[in-house]
Design an enzyme around this catalytic site. Sequence first.
Site: not given
Ligand code: K2U
Ligand code: NI
Length: 182
Positions: A109, A152-153, A156
């Site tokens: 995250c 995931h989003e 949040h």
């Molecule tokens: O919401 C966030 O913090 C963005 C996350 C989203 C995410 C993480 C893990 C699994 C699904 C969604 C970031 O993208 S974390 C970094 C990342 C980069 C590429 C691929 C997966 C995670």
């Molecule tokens: Ni996140």
Amino acid sequence: MLLMKDIVRDGHPVLRKKAAEVTIPPLKEDVEILEDMLTFIKNSQDEEIAEKYHLRSGVGLAAPQIGISKQLLVVHFEYDDQLYSYQLMNPKIISHSVQKAFLGGGEGCLSVDEVIEGYVPRNAKITVRAFDINGNPVKIRLKGYPAIVMQHEIDHLNGIMFYDHINKENPFHIPENAKIIE
Ligand code: K2U
Ligand code: NI
């Protein structure tokens, strides 16, 4: 442009609040927030820009992560040669599969600097109702990795962090019939 200094880190109360719905048709400021968030994610995926501005790569971002408690999110990534790019207002999961799915490598995250190991079980398939950046209603069906990112989003926006889903007794517990996404 948004930078990592603008990303709120775990422990800030805004990440544990249920974000407020935005008005539809959207306010200009909400449209601008979505545009800034998408630009950040695209920049984070551009090697040169990410290196120059020390951006952590991301595939999605929710407004509470930049300290704005509004139901706004973006996702932007390519998967299986398909581009998934959404700027959504007031997204809701209206239906989902019984089957669970999780990323074999766990999740990270942008708001969590440390690595937290463990499987994050989520719905394998989801249907999302939301409004696009123009205020038009949209219905989105996702499965597999795109569904994981969207959940995931949306989490949040409801004050939920990915590690809340990790089994505390056995972080690598595999729910029955769950799909592992590598
Ligand atoms: O919401 C966030 O913090 C963005 C996350 C989203 C995410 C993480 C893990 C699994 C699904 C969604 C970031 O993208 S974390 C970094 C990342 C980069 C590429 C691929 C997966 C995670
Ligand atoms: Ni996140």
